[in-house]
Enzyme design. Structure first.
Site, PDB file in Angstrom:
ATOM      1  N   SER A  60     -12.209   6.299  -3.315  1.00  0.00           N
ATOM      2  CA  SER A  60     -11.338   5.121  -3.408  1.00  0.00           C
ATOM      3  C   SER A  60      -9.979   5.437  -2.803  1.00  0.00           C
ATOM      4  O   SER A  60      -9.848   6.383  -2.033  1.00  0.00           O
ATOM      5  CB  SER A  60     -11.215   4.704  -4.878  1.00  0.00           C
ATOM      6  OG  SER A  60     -10.610   3.437  -4.974  1.00  0.00           O
ATOM      7  N   ASN A  61      -8.961   4.634  -3.108  1.00  0.00           N
ATOM      8  CA  ASN A  61      -7.610   4.868  -2.591  1.00  0.00           C
ATOM      9  C   ASN A  61      -6.594   4.410  -3.634  1.00  0.00           C
ATOM     10  O   ASN A  61      -6.967   3.882  -4.677  1.00  0.00           O
ATOM     11  CB  ASN A  61      -7.419   4.140  -1.245  1.00  0.00           C
ATOM     12  CG  ASN A  61      -7.613   2.652  -1.389  1.00  0.00           C
ATOM     13  OD1 ASN A  61      -6.827   1.967  -2.043  1.00  0.00           O
ATOM     14  ND2 ASN A  61      -8.690   2.137  -0.810  1.00  0.00           N
TER      15      ASN A  61
END
Ligand code: CTP
Ligand code: CA
Length: 230
Positions: free
Chosen positions: A33-34
């Protein structure tokens, strides 16, 4: 009556906004993810709803409370986000605003059990597949195509990369921000952006995301009124 109408300049306008990161599973407990907070998308949803728009917010996993009057659809992966967006847009949408930091790739294989560390073997290699481009998909619609607005976070060549995305994805507008500036943009409360369209641009100096959201909506409205009736 007249005063109430003036406060609801977006009454009847259907707006779909994506926000936050996506999560791409590796196994039942791990993902790629980020750090997107979702703040810009939630601020736009709040501002549009306050002005009377009918807002659907397609949100990745974020810690944000749903603004009053906004319909929120929670999703996890990019593929789930695309399904939710395509269904909502197909039901009729005037503006599509993509603020989400969609993961560009997802692991090809998702283990159905938690992966175990294997002593004495080589480090594992994760094979990735490209995710669908949700924004380009909406921009390419030939029927019921909404005013389509993208966001681009860049660390260099901001104007050049943003203009390239505008044409490549076939957008009406792109909102670009320089995430290399400390304290601005990604995961921050304030943001400074430059918006590009086919034959123009406008700069918005640093301001709180809520204020920027109201200013951007005013700009989107001016582009909406330039459009031919569909
Ligand atoms: N976007 C999308 N679906 C994707 C990737 C991006 O809808 N699979 C949208 C984002 O929500 C944003 C815009 O496209 O509005 C630009 O995203 P960005 O990551 O800057 O563009 P990419 O085309 O993925 O290019 P790169 O990451 O290589 O800069
Ligand atoms: Ca990307």
């Amino acid at each position: 009556e007249v005063a109430a109408l003036q406060e609801q300049p977006l009454a009847g306008l259907r707006v779909v906004i994506t926000a936050g990161p996506t999560r791409e599973a590796l196994d039942p407990v791990r993902y790629i993810s980020n750090h997107s907070s979702g703040r810009m998308g939630f601020a736009l949803a709040e501002a549009a709803a306050q002005q009377g728009a009918d807002v659907t917010l397609v949100a990745g996993p974020v810690e944000q409370s749903t603004p009053m009057g906004v319909t929120r659809l929670d999703v996890t992966s990019a593929q789930e986000m695309k399904t939710a967006v395509d269904q909502t847009v197909a039901a009729g949408t005037d503006w599509f605003i993509a603020t989400a930091a969609v993961a560009d790739y997802r692991p090809v294989a998702v283990a159905d059990q938690k992966m175990k560390k294997e002593a004495g073997t080589d480090s594992p290699v994760i094979e990735l597949a490209e995710n669908p481009d949700i924004l380009a998909g909406v921009a390419a619609l030939t029927e019921q195509r909404p005013l389509t607005i993208g966001f681009a976070a860049e660390t260099r060549n901001v104007a050049e990369y943003a203009r390239d995305k505008l044409t490549r994805k076939g957008l009406d507008l792109i909102v670009a921000n320089d995430v290399a500036t400390p304290g601005l943009g990604f995961n921050s409360d304030s943001n400074a952006v430059e918006v590009f369209w086919a034959d123009g641009s406008e700069r918005f100096e640093a301001r709180p995301k809520r204020e920027l959201a109201r200013d951007l909506i005013r700009l989107f409205q001016s582009h909406q009124s330039n459009r031919l009736p569909q």
